[in-house]
Design an enzyme around this catalytic site. Structure first.
Site, PDB file in Angstrom:
ATOM      1  N   GLU A 130      10.437 -13.039  22.912  1.00 24.55           N
ATOM      2  CA  GLU A 130      11.302 -13.999  23.036  1.00 24.55           C
ATOM      3  C   GLU A 130      11.783 -14.328  21.449  1.00 24.55           C
ATOM      4  O   GLU A 130      11.202 -13.595  20.905  1.00 24.55           O
ATOM      5  CB  GLU A 130      10.138 -14.882  22.966  1.00 24.55           C
ATOM      6  CG  GLU A 130      10.632 -16.188  23.055  1.00 24.55           C
ATOM      7  CD  GLU A 130       8.717 -17.348  22.756  1.00 24.55           C
ATOM      8  OE1 GLU A 130       9.745 -18.235  23.840  1.00 24.55           O
ATOM      9  OE2 GLU A 130       8.267 -16.861  23.593  1.00 24.55           O
ATOM     10  N   LYS A 181      14.389 -22.482  27.440  1.00 23.18           N
ATOM     11  CA  LYS A 181      12.956 -22.798  27.901  1.00 23.18           C
ATOM     12  C   LYS A 181      12.316 -24.072  27.552  1.00 23.18           C
ATOM     13  O   LYS A 181      13.170 -24.825  27.601  1.00 23.18           O
ATOM     14  CB  LYS A 181      12.147 -22.131  26.788  1.00 23.18           C
ATOM     15  CG  LYS A 181      10.393 -22.069  26.999  1.00 23.18           C
ATOM     16  CD  LYS A 181       9.829 -21.111  25.529  1.00 23.18           C
ATOM     17  CE  LYS A 181       8.392 -21.035  25.692  1.00 23.18           C
ATOM     18  NZ  LYS A 181       7.818 -20.795  24.383  1.00 23.18           N
ATOM     19  N   CYS A 216       7.418 -16.874  28.262  1.00 26.98           N
ATOM     20  CA  CYS A 216       5.704 -17.251  27.635  1.00 26.98           C
ATOM     21  C   CYS A 216       4.835 -18.024  28.149  1.00 26.98           C
ATOM     22  O   CYS A 216       4.051 -18.008  29.023  1.00 26.98           O
ATOM     23  CB  CYS A 216       6.273 -16.978  26.146  1.00 26.98           C
ATOM     24  SG  CYS A 216       4.923 -17.299  25.004  1.00 26.98           S
ATOM     25  N   PRO A 218     -11.395  -6.523  -4.462  1.00 23.36           N
ATOM     26  CA  PRO A 218     -12.661  -6.776  -5.084  1.00 23.36           C
ATOM     27  C   PRO A 218     -14.178  -6.325  -4.515  1.00 23.36           C
ATOM     28  O   PRO A 218     -14.421  -6.607  -3.643  1.00 23.36           O
ATOM     29  CB  PRO A 218     -13.484  -8.275  -5.301  1.00 23.36           C
ATOM     30  CG  PRO A 218     -10.811  -8.482  -5.886  1.00 23.36           C
ATOM     31  CD  PRO A 218     -11.011  -7.516  -4.312  1.00 23.36           C
ATOM     32  N   LEU A 219     -14.736  -5.189  -4.590  1.00 23.13           N
ATOM     33  CA  LEU A 219     -16.007  -4.940  -3.194  1.00 23.13           C
ATOM     34  C   LEU A 219     -16.415  -5.160  -3.889  1.00 23.13           C
ATOM     35  O   LEU A 219     -17.839  -4.641  -5.541  1.00 23.13           O
ATOM     36  CB  LEU A 219     -15.529  -3.238  -3.978  1.00 23.13           C
ATOM     37  CG  LEU A 219     -16.075  -2.109  -2.357  1.00 23.13           C
ATOM     38  CD1 LEU A 219     -15.745  -2.941  -1.161  1.00 23.13           C
ATOM     39  CD2 LEU A 219     -15.731  -0.765  -2.666  1.00 23.13           C
ATOM     40  N   SER A 220     -17.014  -5.728  -3.787  1.00 26.26           N
ATOM     41  CA  SER A 220     -18.889  -6.473  -4.056  1.00 26.26           C
ATOM     42  C   SER A 220     -19.971  -5.917  -3.633  1.00 26.26           C
ATOM     43  O   SER A 220     -21.145  -5.868  -4.185  1.00 26.26           O
ATOM     44  CB  SER A 220     -19.486  -7.704  -3.587  1.00 26.26           C
ATOM     45  OG  SER A 220     -19.145  -7.970  -2.390  1.00 26.26           O
ATOM     46  N   GLY A 221     -19.826  -4.764  -2.382  1.00 23.61           N
ATOM     47  CA  GLY A 221     -21.022  -4.064  -2.087  1.00 23.61           C
ATOM     48  C   GLY A 221     -21.947  -5.326  -0.849  1.00 23.61           C
ATOM     49  O   GLY A 221     -23.009  -4.607  -0.691  1.00 23.61           O
ATOM     50  N   GLY A 222     -21.511  -6.290  -0.677  1.00 25.40           N
ATOM     51  CA  GLY A 222     -21.868  -7.031   0.521  1.00 25.40           C
ATOM     52  C   GLY A 222     -20.896  -6.646   1.384  1.00 25.40           C
ATOM     53  O   GLY A 222     -19.808  -5.495   1.236  1.00 25.40           O
ATOM     54  N   ILE A 223     -20.908  -6.980   2.832  1.00 26.70           N
ATOM     55  CA  ILE A 223     -20.780  -6.723   3.991  1.00 26.70           C
ATOM     56  C   ILE A 223     -19.230  -7.167   4.149  1.00 26.70           C
ATOM     57  O   ILE A 223     -18.473  -6.590   4.864  1.00 26.70           O
ATOM     58  CB  ILE A 223     -21.307  -7.652   5.610  1.00 26.70           C
ATOM     59  CG1 ILE A 223     -21.096  -7.127   7.167  1.00 26.70           C
ATOM     60  CG2 ILE A 223     -21.413  -9.012   5.466  1.00 26.70           C
ATOM     61  CD1 ILE A 223     -22.722  -6.333   8.041  1.00 26.70           C
ATOM     62  N   SER A 243     -16.391  -7.820   1.718  1.00 26.07           N
ATOM     63  CA  SER A 243     -16.187  -6.433   1.569  1.00 26.07           C
ATOM     64  C   SER A 243     -15.280  -5.571   1.965  1.00 26.07           C
ATOM     65  O   SER A 243     -14.880  -4.820   1.606  1.00 26.07           O
ATOM     66  CB  SER A 243     -15.897  -6.264  -0.308  1.00 26.07           C
ATOM     67  OG  SER A 243     -16.690  -6.640  -0.542  1.00 26.07           O
TER      68      SER A 243
END
Length: 718
Positions: A45, A114, A175, A361-366, A368
């Protein structure tokens, strides 16, 4: 063998307003289709402009440049000897329409506008286009002079008609028209149309492909016919990823299917089918009776046959019975969709923004962690394409990686490539734990990112001391006797400083490494945290783009479990077992900050609230009435009421945060993305007095049916 024809459909990675690039990809798809013996080609489209031009469709320039591109296609050698279905906006009698242009041998056969518009969720087609309301009618459209000079035509049919070749009849569907209850293909099929083209701009959403495939199969299952589905693929310049998956169906069966996620700019799907299969499928008494009384469509006749006796020599005898084959439709699991869709979107965004990579920024949490693993998946896809010799991918990768012109660098190792273009940073404070710091470092090593590690306590202390110097009051954390206002302010200082540091490092790390340019900052707030408002405005959730902003915490956990084995990343196990925490408050012997405790609800509950609010269109009272039945076996009406009221209170008072939400990859139907997908106010009567009183009145009359032990309740809600 009957009447054999080879037909082609395609997925193109078109980019809004990239007229030159879009033209090249259109011509490439036509050339490939012809090389495979196709006599009919259909594209996505609005492929000339790109689907996502949005308000640019209101500009005269957009229509002008579309005609200029079409003139080039009409003159091109590639477009001779094949019927092509091409998409672009057209202004007819001062009204802008979303159209398909059917061309053959340098002539325009039909302009088909259309008729049914997509105008909900991510789509605002009625803002730019007007639907064609004169069904089964056409008018004369007077062509611009640049087209007249090419075709020799002064005017062409414009409207709802079909194209009749020597051997068959072709009808166009656009569509959304496939998704409507009264789809045009039904009436066209009853009037003898045997081939249907559908040009789409359909975005990826988790678990959505099943719906699309079912509708395409159903379109010809009762009716009979050949259905060609084309779709855009890639990032068109906004929050959406169009997931391709071009398909060809015959009599209710998918006979050819393209990839759903790919770094290819042009993918052409072909099949050799037999028109006699359609005719024999339609030879039923009930269908014949309905067809005999069907309203007729105007037929635009063209002296051209899609079938040819030479077809066998072109495609090979092994392809002649493809319409009788019934290959298994390929579906990706949601975990795979998360690994592939956002990764492809990030690659398009990176190469088209012409920046030098990403910073996270890598925080160590799931959260990031999931963002980092998606970038790792992107690097894997780049490496796989490079190994296959995809020169477009290799060329983009060389430029992004800072290679000089003439370099022979090929990014075949995803970890090595990641070290060039992906930068991560752990921004610790005195409230950070050794565990999160180690997890961040170990993950960076596993995926190969260029990793930095810092403590920002001196910055936090400086801001805190500045406030104390100016006001004479020094705020304290709750753990040290501070008030809720002090506690929150001290958390937000850390969060907002991380955003400042992220942009500083993103701008200067390439310089530190002897390169030019800057990095795009990645956000990592999931859809549930955004919905609840569990983030600090202008903190490190503020970024350039966010690949997980439309994905639930529940799905992210499943994705990490999938990636642990599929990508051979054992480090991910430690992220799965860790308790989600912001680490913005001091850890004491009796208190460790935890996300779900802070929010007052679980992530699984948030997913339920989000779906009922957005997808099922419920306010507080109707959400309560639904959940009191669904959760009534393990929660009392009063408990359900408390949860619903707490959700709506927090949602309402934090809704203003959505106005500054980082642009996110759209993946979930209950996304709270403000003013793009979720059109709602950001100033509410957050205690909903009328609605909450009605809930309380209902609670007083409802019996308590809960019998499940509270320990089992969380598992059941999940």
């Amino acid at each position: 063998m009957g009447h054999l024809i080879t037909v082609a459909t395609c997925s193109l990675n078109q980019w809004a307003l990239d007229f030159e690039g879009n033209l090249e990809r259109i011509l490439a798809s036509i050339r490939i289709a012809k090389e495979r013996g196709a006599t009919l080609r259909v594209g996505p489209e609005l492929e000339i402009t790109g689907y996502g031009c949005l308000d640019h469709f209101l500009e005269g320039d957009t229509c002008l440049h579309s005609w200029e591109v079409l003139a080039t296609i009409l003159k091109a050698e590639e477009a001779q000897g094949i019927v092509c279905d091409i998409g672009m906006p057209v202004m007819h009698k001062n009204v802008i329409y979303n159209c398909r242009i059917i061309i053959y041998n340098g002539k325009i056969l039909l302009i088909r506008p259309k008729m049914w518009m997509a105008n909900n969720g991510n789509y605002r087609e009625l803002r730019y286009f007007t639907p064609w309301m004169k069904h089964r009618e056409t008018e004369d459209h007077y062509l611009p002079r640049i087209i007249q000079a090419v075709t020799g035509q002064a005017k062409v049919p414009f409207g709802d008609a079909v194209v009749s070749t020597v051997d068959t009849c072709i009808g166009v569907e656009l569509c959304e028209e496939l998704f409507t209850p009264a789809s045009p293909h039904i009436l066209m099929g009853l009037d003898g149309v045997e081939i249907f083209t559908n040009s789409s701009g359909s975005h990826h959403e988790l678990r959505k492909l099943h719906t699309r495939v079912d509708l395409i199969k159903e379109a010809t299952q009762k009716l009979g016919g050949i259905y060609l589905y084309a779709n855009q693929q890639g990032c068109d310049g906004d929050r959406l990823y169009y997931d391709g998956c071009a398909m060809i169906a015959v009599n209710g069966h998918i006979v050819a299917q393209g990839s759903q996620f790919s770094l290819q700019d042009v993918e052409v799907i072909t099949a050799t089918v037999d028109l006699e299969d359609v005719r024999s499928h339609r030879a039923t008494s009930s269908r014949s009776m309905q067809a005999a009384g069907a309203n007729r469509y105007q037929r635009i006749e063209v002296e051209f046959s899609l079938s040819d006796e030479s077809t066998a020599s072109v495609v090979g005898i092994e392809d002649l019975v493809i319409s009788t084959r019934r290959p298994e439709v390929r579906y990706h699991k949601p975990e795979e969709e998360i690994a592939l869709g956002p990764a492809c979107w990030l690659w398009d965004y990176l190469r088209r923004s012409r920046t030098q990579g990403y910073f996270l920024p890598l925080s160590g949490g799931i959260d990031s962690c999931a963002t980092a693993v998606i970038v790792h998946s992107m690097c894997r896809l780049v490496a796989e394409s490079a190994k296959k010799g995809d020169q477009a991918v290799i060329s983009d990768a060389r430029r992004i990686a800072g290679e000089a012109e003439g370099s022979e660098y090929v990014p075949i190792d995803p970890r090595e490539f990641a070290n060039r273009i992906f930068h991560t940073c752990y921004m610790g404070t005195e409230n950070s734990s050794v565990e999160t710091r180690n997890r961040a470092t170990d993950l960076a090593v596993a995926i190969g990112s260029y990793h930095t590690d810092l403590n920002m306590d001196s910055l936090v202390t400086a801001v805190r001391n500045l406030f104390a110097f100016v006001t004479g009051h020094k705020p304290q954390f709750r753990a040290h006797g501070g008030s809720p206002a002090e506690n929150l302010a001290l958390q937000n200082i850390q969060a907002r400083l991380r955003m400042v540091i992220a942009y500083l490092f993103a701008q200067l790390l390439p310089w530190v490494r002897g390169r030019q340019g800057g990095l795009l900052v990645l956000g990592s707030a999931n859809v549930d945290e955004s919905l609840r408002g569990y983030l600090t405005k202008y903190d490190c959730s503020s970024a350039d783009v966010n690949p997980i902003g439309g994905i639930s915490k529940t799905d992210l956990k499943k994705f990490i479990a999938y990636a642990q084995t599929t990508f051979d990343l054992p480090i991910l196990e430690s992220f799965l077992t860790a308790v989600p925490t912001a680490e913005l408050e001091p850890i004491t012997e009796t208190y460790v900050q935890a996300d779900e405790a802070d929010m007052g609800m679980t992530y699984d509950e948030l997913s339920v609230f989000g779906r009922i609010r957005k997808v099922e269109k419920c306010g507080p009272y109707s959400m309560f009435t639904k959940l009191v039945h669904e959760w009534g076996s393990f929660l009392s009406p009063a408990q359900v009421a408390d949860k619903v009221k707490h959700f709506f209170f927090e949602y309402a008072r934090n809704r203003h945060k959505m106005t500054t939400l980082t642009p996110s990859y759209h993946a979930e139907q209950y996304s709270p993305d403000d003013n793009r997908y979720d059109m709602r106010p950001f100033l509410y009567p957050s205690r909903f007095p009328w609605q909450f009183k009605k809930i309380d009145a209902a609670v007083a009359t409802l019996p308590d049916r809960s019998t499940v032990h509270p320990a089992e309740a969380k598992e059941k809600m999940a």
